[in-house]
Motif scaffolding. Structure first.
Motif: not given
Length: 398
Positions: A120-125, A139-142, A331-340
């Protein structure tokens, strides 16, 4: 960052589908009553805890393989399958109420959670990034977490009346229906992404894609300290309060509240979680020390609310869970922002597996604590590790 006008409809469609899916996934009328179903069937707190361990174990075993599968095949497909597995588990609970049926149901539910987690998180990001709107992820994940809570709130409002009309069978049937609706909504998710880079030569393309995703995800976590720290932070922040959430029904019952009134106390907690999800855009402004302070506040409010041993304590518990929800989203936002890399679901699933491993240890420990000192004291002791997480954040190492 501004989203191009032509892409606004696509962003809105993604958001609407996401919120609908999240709402229906948690609009399960069994949520506020299933612990009571177990207790009414004759299970002890220790047996109930063992079921939670099985639930978490299913997630641990399937978390990373499902994330790799999502990266290699289809994230949308997994999001469709997840609620169908949960529906099968809920049907078993009410048709054959017994420890074996509860165990199989939790295995199915855990498998469904593993399919959804990471995908879910991967698809949305990925979709937001494609639309040039990655800055809207928080905003969306919150709001997604809020939609989940609103689904749980709906289940809390409806569970009592439906239970009064038809007992656990009616509650279970309604839960199965909402899961089927969630699967239908998941089919509307858009999915546009590139396959993993650097393919491994193989005669079997499907196997090559799976191995590529796994290898790329593991490589990113090993090679990038910032990604590794973000993975650990997700587990450290999410696991304990996520585990405690499963025992709030028992804590409510310990206040002397009748079964019909238990969902009303849980509504306070869910209301707090709703507020926490909506505060995500503001929470992004928190410094490391501010984030640490947020966790300290949440732990203190949890302990105080539980030790009151009174329904009024759930007001403090609601404030605590609002803070925990906000901390989890950040914590999830931080993780998604750091994945490249391209193996985003795999890396996210690694965080989910770390969370599940922590939850298994928590369930085992909580069963011992609650058996020895009762639920209120066990709640207070359980949140002490958050002080260590806060210290870690305060030092700036996360």
């Amino acid at each position: 960052m501004l989203v191009a006008p032509a892409r606004v409809p696509a962003t809105r469609r993604l958001a609407a589908t996401l919120y609908g899916y999240a709402f229906l996934t948690d609009l399960v009328l069994l949520y506020p009553l299933y612990v009571l179903l177990f207790a009414d069937t004759g299970l002890s707190v220790g047996q109930i805890s063992s079921l939670f361990v099985l639930w978490a174990a299913a997630g641990i075993v399937l978390e990373v393989p499902s994330g790799v599968w999502a990266d290699a095949v289809s994230r949308r497909l997994l999001l469709c399958l997840a609620p169908l597995l949960a529906a099968a588990g809920f049907a078993l609970w009410v048709l054959l109420p017994s420890y074996p049926a509860f165990a199989v149901g939790f295995l199915l539910w855990g498998a469904g959670g593993a399919l959804r987690s990471g995908a879910l998180e991967a698809l949305v990001f990925t979709e937001l990034e494609r639309l040039g709107a990655a800055d809207r992820y928080a905003r969306l994940i919150g709001r997604t977490r809020t939609a989940e809570v609103l689904g749980a709130v709906g289940s809390g409002v409806l569970a009592g009346p439906v239970f009064a009309l038809g007992g656990y069978l009616a509650v279970g049937a309604a839960s199965v229906v909402t899961c089927l609706l969630a699967a239908a909504v998941a089919a509307r998710f858009p999915e546009h992404r590139q396959p993993p880079a650097a393919p491994v030569p193989s005669g079997d393309d499907d196997e090559a894609g799976w191995l590529d995703s796994l290898r790329l995800g593991l490589r990113e976590v090993r090679a990038d300290r910032r990604v590794r720290a973000a993975v650990l932070l997700v587990a450290a922040v999410t696991a304990i309060w996520g585990g405690l959430d499963e025992y709030t029904g028992l804590l409510a019952a310990d206040t002397g509240m009748a079964e019909v009134g238990v969902p009303l106390l849980l509504l306070l907690v869910w209301a707090g979680m709703t507020v926490g999800g909506l505060l995500a855009p503001l929470g992004e402004r928190l410094s490391h020390s501010g984030y640490a302070g947020l966790l300290v506040f949440a732990a203190a409010a949890t302990a105080a609310g539980a030790l009151l041993r009174h329904p009024a304590g759930f007001v403090l518990l609601a404030a605590a869970f609002a803070a925990f929800q906000l901390a989890t989203v950040l914590a999830d936002v931080r993780l998604q922002a750091r994945i490249t890399g391209s193996a985003r679901a795999t890396v996210t699933s690694l965080a989910g597996m770390a969370t599940d491993l922590t939850i298994v240890a928590f369930y085992a420990g909580y069963g011992l604590l609650a058996g020895a000192m009762g639920n209120p004291a066990a709640f207070a002791v359980a949140v002490l590790p958050y002080l260590l997480v806060a210290l870690w954040l305060f030092t700036g190492r996360a």
